[in-house]
Design an enzyme around this catalytic site. Sequence first.
Site, PDB file in Angstrom:
ATOM      1  N   MET A  99       0.936  -1.144  -0.036  1.00 14.94           N
ATOM      2  CA  MET A  99       0.035   0.039  -0.199  1.00 14.94           C
ATOM      3  C   MET A  99       0.763   1.244  -0.084  1.00 14.94           C
ATOM      4  O   MET A  99       1.729   1.487   0.618  1.00 14.94           O
ATOM      5  CB  MET A  99      -0.886   0.005   1.155  1.00 14.94           C
ATOM      6  N   ILE A 157       2.114  -5.283   8.104  1.00 17.13           N
ATOM      7  CA  ILE A 157       3.491  -4.780   8.311  1.00 17.13           C
ATOM      8  C   ILE A 157       3.789  -3.434   8.135  1.00 17.13           C
ATOM      9  O   ILE A 157       3.373  -2.769   7.098  1.00 17.13           O
ATOM     10  CB  ILE A 157       4.366  -5.573   7.029  1.00 17.13           C
ATOM     11  N   GLY A 187       1.324   3.971   5.010  1.00 17.45           N
ATOM     12  CA  GLY A 187       2.092   3.298   3.818  1.00 17.45           C
ATOM     13  C   GLY A 187       2.646   2.060   4.394  1.00 17.45           C
ATOM     14  O   GLY A 187       3.438   2.122   5.149  1.00 17.45           O
ATOM     15  N   SER A 188       2.251   0.969   3.532  1.00 17.73           N
ATOM     16  CA  SER A 188       2.729  -0.267   4.323  1.00 17.73           C
ATOM     17  C   SER A 188       2.422  -1.461   3.585  1.00 17.73           C
ATOM     18  O   SER A 188       2.314  -1.291   2.356  1.00 17.73           O
ATOM     19  CB  SER A 188       1.949  -0.302   5.754  1.00 17.73           C
ATOM     20  N   ARG A 189       2.204  -2.677   4.082  1.00 17.50           N
ATOM     21  CA  ARG A 189       2.179  -3.879   3.369  1.00 17.50           C
ATOM     22  C   ARG A 189       1.169  -4.923   4.205  1.00 17.50           C
ATOM     23  O   ARG A 189       1.264  -5.041   5.593  1.00 17.50           O
ATOM     24  CB  ARG A 189       3.102  -4.494   3.061  1.00 17.50           C
TER      25      ARG A 189
END
Length: 230
Positions: A99, A157, A187-189
């Site tokens: 993301m 994450i 902002g990540s995953r």
Amino acid sequence: MTMIGTVIKPMHPEGRKFVAAFAAATVVLWLIWQPLGWIGLGLTVWCYYFFRDPVRVVPLSEGLVVSPADGVVSLIEPAVPPAELGLPAVPLLRVSVFMNVFNCHVNRAPVPGTVSAVAYRPGKFLNASLDKASEDNERMSLAIEMADGRTVAFVQIAGLVARRIVCFVEKGRRLDVGERFGLIRFGSRVDVYLPEGVEPLVALGQTMIAGETVIADLTGAARPGGQRRD
């Protein structure tokens, strides 16, 4: 569906304090120098947009695994689920959804079932698109046990910009597929570990929509079905 509704989306309550802070800063910047005020206004709009929580149409066919996050598929590879979940140390196919700061960051359950494990682990804040982020970065790991006894693990994450993982659920909570379970700022995953023998129906670089895009079919045959709005 209206024209306004396609542009203005509901905002998740988690974002209210941030939008209020950005708006207050914008007022101060405007009083100092109008060009700064315009910049502040743009950032305030972006902050609202980041915390948007749009309605999603969730597939109702049995056995479907849906994307837990908006973004793009950045990795598809075998990997062992996080040890803190207590699952067998057997490599499973992992699908990672990255993301960026413009994606909706509300996360949704990939399958229906009972939350069998929730485990937080502190860590680094590397770029979430990197493979080693799964091992080194701060994370919140969850597992859902489905009605057929199989378990699907998924992991929030943190990334280079993201500094806060928010999880709304606890062990023992019953979740429907596509139900909101958390979010990550900014902002990540999210990784999804598919049960053994299940193949993905997505490809690297594919754009994902949380709660809507089908990642895999646990029955072995993707088929159309009904939908619900949530």
